[in-house]
Design a protein around this motif. Structure first.
Motif, PDB file in Angstrom:
ATOM      1  N   ASP A 326       0.475   8.107   4.109  1.00 55.50           N
ATOM      2  CA  ASP A 326       0.985   6.829   4.603  1.00 55.50           C
ATOM      3  C   ASP A 326       1.345   5.876   3.469  1.00 55.50           C
ATOM      4  O   ASP A 326       1.965   4.835   3.712  1.00 55.50           O
ATOM      5  N   PHE A 327       0.942   6.206   2.254  1.00 55.48           N
ATOM      6  CA  PHE A 327       1.191   5.310   1.131  1.00 55.48           C
ATOM      7  C   PHE A 327       1.938   6.034   0.011  1.00 55.48           C
ATOM      8  O   PHE A 327       1.582   5.946  -1.159  1.00 55.48           O
ATOM      9  N   VAL A 328       2.984   6.773   0.403  1.00 50.98           N
ATOM     10  CA  VAL A 328       3.875   7.429  -0.554  1.00 50.98           C
ATOM     11  C   VAL A 328       5.185   6.653  -0.595  1.00 50.98           C
ATOM     12  O   VAL A 328       5.762   6.334   0.445  1.00 50.98           O
ATOM     13  N   GLU A 329       5.643   6.335  -1.797  1.00 49.58           N
ATOM     14  CA  GLU A 329       6.901   5.610  -1.979  1.00 49.58           C
ATOM     15  C   GLU A 329       7.861   6.465  -2.793  1.00 49.58           C
ATOM     16  O   GLU A 329       7.444   7.143  -3.740  1.00 49.58           O
ATOM     17  N   VAL A 330       9.143   6.446  -2.418  1.00 49.36           N
ATOM     18  CA  VAL A 330      10.160   7.255  -3.094  1.00 49.36           C
ATOM     19  C   VAL A 330      11.312   6.343  -3.500  1.00 49.36           C
ATOM     20  O   VAL A 330      11.877   5.632  -2.660  1.00 49.36           O
ATOM     21  N   ARG A 331      11.651   6.385  -4.787  1.00 43.24           N
ATOM     22  CA  ARG A 331      12.767   5.599  -5.314  1.00 43.24           C
ATOM     23  C   ARG A 331      13.747   6.524  -6.021  1.00 43.24           C
ATOM     24  O   ARG A 331      13.340   7.402  -6.781  1.00 43.24           O
ATOM     25  N   VAL A 332      15.027   6.302  -5.762  1.00 39.17           N
ATOM     26  CA  VAL A 332      16.087   7.042  -6.444  1.00 39.17           C
ATOM     27  C   VAL A 332      17.177   6.044  -6.805  1.00 39.17           C
ATOM     28  O   VAL A 332      17.609   5.253  -5.953  1.00 39.17           O
ATOM     29  N   GLY A 333      17.602   6.072  -8.062  1.00 34.89           N
ATOM     30  CA  GLY A 333      18.640   5.150  -8.490  1.00 34.89           C
ATOM     31  C   GLY A 333      18.248   3.699  -8.353  1.00 34.89           C
ATOM     32  O   GLY A 333      19.104   2.841  -8.109  1.00 34.89           O
ATOM     33  N   THR A 373      16.908  12.566 -10.781  1.00 33.49           N
ATOM     34  CA  THR A 373      15.493  12.203 -10.896  1.00 33.49           C
ATOM     35  C   THR A 373      15.109  11.264  -9.765  1.00 33.49           C
ATOM     36  O   THR A 373      15.860  10.354  -9.421  1.00 33.49           O
ATOM     37  N   ALA A 374      13.927  11.493  -9.206  1.00 35.37           N
ATOM     38  CA  ALA A 374      13.347  10.574  -8.225  1.00 35.37           C
ATOM     39  C   ALA A 374      11.998  10.104  -8.751  1.00 35.37           C
ATOM     40  O   ALA A 374      11.286  10.855  -9.422  1.00 35.37           O
ATOM     41  N   GLN A 375      11.669   8.840  -8.458  1.00 36.53           N
ATOM     42  CA  GLN A 375      10.363   8.297  -8.815  1.00 36.53           C
ATOM     43  C   GLN A 375       9.501   8.278  -7.555  1.00 36.53           C
ATOM     44  O   GLN A 375       9.855   7.622  -6.568  1.00 36.53           O
ATOM     45  N   VAL A 376       8.410   9.016  -7.591  1.00 36.93           N
ATOM     46  CA  VAL A 376       7.501   9.102  -6.450  1.00 36.93           C
ATOM     47  C   VAL A 376       6.194   8.419  -6.834  1.00 36.93           C
ATOM     48  O   VAL A 376       5.633   8.691  -7.899  1.00 36.93           O
ATOM     49  N   THR A 377       5.724   7.520  -5.967  1.00 38.65           N
ATOM     50  CA  THR A 377       4.494   6.775  -6.219  1.00 38.65           C
ATOM     51  C   THR A 377       3.492   7.031  -5.111  1.00 38.65           C
ATOM     52  O   THR A 377       3.830   6.928  -3.930  1.00 38.65           O
ATOM     53  N   PHE A 378       2.265   7.387  -5.490  1.00 35.31           N
ATOM     54  CA  PHE A 378       1.148   7.382  -4.556  1.00 35.31           C
ATOM     55  C   PHE A 378       0.552   5.983  -4.645  1.00 35.31           C
ATOM     56  O   PHE A 378      -0.193   5.660  -5.569  1.00 35.31           O
ATOM     57  N   ALA A 379       0.921   5.130  -3.696  1.00 28.75           N
ATOM     58  CA  ALA A 379       0.566   3.717  -3.749  1.00 28.75           C
ATOM     59  C   ALA A 379      -0.822   3.477  -3.164  1.00 28.75           C
ATOM     60  O   ALA A 379      -1.504   4.396  -2.696  1.00 28.75           O
TER      61      ALA A 379
END
Length: 383
Positions: A326-333, A373-379
């Protein structure tokens, strides 16, 4: 921790304890009780040693250690005095709240394995245009391949097979095994623009050899073949044999892109055959035909770019499973994309293998193909 002595606070705890002395005599347990060791009374009964000298009983006297006063017992012996310690809480103790540190990962798509299957038959000596110059079809194809691998060899594993290899209908080897090669290594196995092999068009044998090679190198990454040809087969089982072999490759997880180079625009039957090959390979150009109908070298280069863009996957395997999905964030570009139910609607990302693998959808996928590349965060939970 605060402890209260039952004999001292018997009145204040009478309600909670139901009278300590009664409970002592009945042997009952009062929450978290600390009792002393047991001693024999003079009257034959077992008395529990208190913190001090036990009180007299009818049958005798129990002697405890130094401390509280014993309680008179019956004929069976007196119960000596007992100091009962009762835990009433953790006053004065404070625990720090649990901490959470976000974890960030840079994740790149897996490198697809792409086998280039290049027609070097005699008809590839016919003239065409490439970058404003008149050159042979083979020279134009050579230039387009050189541009392709120069731009994408760092994100795609390429293998190469050109056909024929004996000036007739022979195809007996992979010219470059699929792998992570630089552009110079790839181009070193492609015959130079003025060194066309020539001969017949053994398309079926070439597809069969490359498909088997890719199957042997399979490691769960996406796999594809790119067939570039300027005519129908002149060896083997004809167009239907090529279609069947391409369909078999797709059943093994290998898709096939088909590029028809400078086909006669009036030869509808030939284009239908190539269209059937592309359909059998599970691919489409997105145009009038499912195969890429290219007329010159510049169109070949543009088709290569589109094909490789399509072949790069939008599925990302996470470095470790998400402990709190429930606390996964995905950023691309630079854009934070929302989680979506599937890739049939809004752009974003979805779990393709909970909770180890995600797939980006729509414009998020397109952005990944560009940025790689994607930035994945376990927030952390808010609050």
């Amino acid at each position: 921790m605060t402890r209260m002595t039952c004999s001292t606070y018997v009145f204040s705890l009478a309600v909670a304890l139901g009278a300590c002395s009664d409970a002592d005599r009945s042997g009952g347990s009062l929450g978290n009780l600390d009792t002393a060791t047991t001693a024999d009374s003079a009257g034959g009964g077992d008395g529990t040693a208190g913190g001090g000298t036990g009180g007299e009983s009818t049958g005798g006297q129990a002697t405890g250690g130094e401390g509280g006063t014993g309680t008179a017992g019956g004929d069976s012996g007196g119960m000596p005095g007992t100091d009962v310690l009762f835990d009433v809480g953790n006053e004065g103790e404070s625990g720090a709240p649990p901490t959470c540190d976000p974890v960030d990962f840079d994740v790149t798509p897996p490198r697809p394995q792409v086998g280039l299957v290049l027609d070097g038959s005699g008809s590839m000596q016919v003239s065409t245009t490439y970058e404003g110059a008149q050159v042979s079809r083979w020279a134009a194809l050579y230039g387009a391949v050189e541009t392709l691998v120069g731009d994408t060899a760092d994100v795609v594993d390429y293998g190469v097979l050109y056909f024929p290899q004996d000036g007739n209908c022979g195809v007996d080897q992979i010219n470059l095994a699929v792998g992570a090669h630089d552009a110079a290594t790839i181009m070193s196995v492609v015959p130079a623009p003025d060194a066309l092999p020539g001969g017949g068009t053994p398309t079926e044998a070439a597809i069969d050899l490359m498909a088997n090679h890719l199957l042997g190198a399979a490691d769960e990454r996406p796999q594809a073949m790119v067939l570039v040809t300027d005519g129908l087969p002149t060896c083997g089982n004809g167009a239907s044999g090529v279609e069947q072999r391409i369909a078999a490759a797709l059943a093994d997880g290998i898709s096939t892109y088909v590029m028809g180079f400078a086909f006669d625009p009036n030869n509808a039957n030939a284009k239908q055959d190539l269209d059937a090959w592309a359909k059998a390979g599970g691919t489409s150009s997105g145009g009038t035909y499912d195969f890429f109908d290219v007329s010159d070298g510049d169109a070949v280069a543009a088709a290569f770019e589109q094909i490789v863009h399509d072949a790069i996957p939008c599925t990302l395997e996470l470095p470790e499973p998400a402990t709190d999905p429930d606390f996964v964030e995905v950023r691309v570009g630079g854009t934070k994309w929302p989680e979506v139910d599937d890739c049939n609607g809004l752009p974003g990302w979805t779990w393709s293998k909970p909770f180890e693998e995600i797939t980006l959808c729509g414009s998020a996928c397109e952005q990944l193909k560009t940025s790689q590349t994607a930035q994945v965060t376990f927030a952390c939970p808010e609050g």
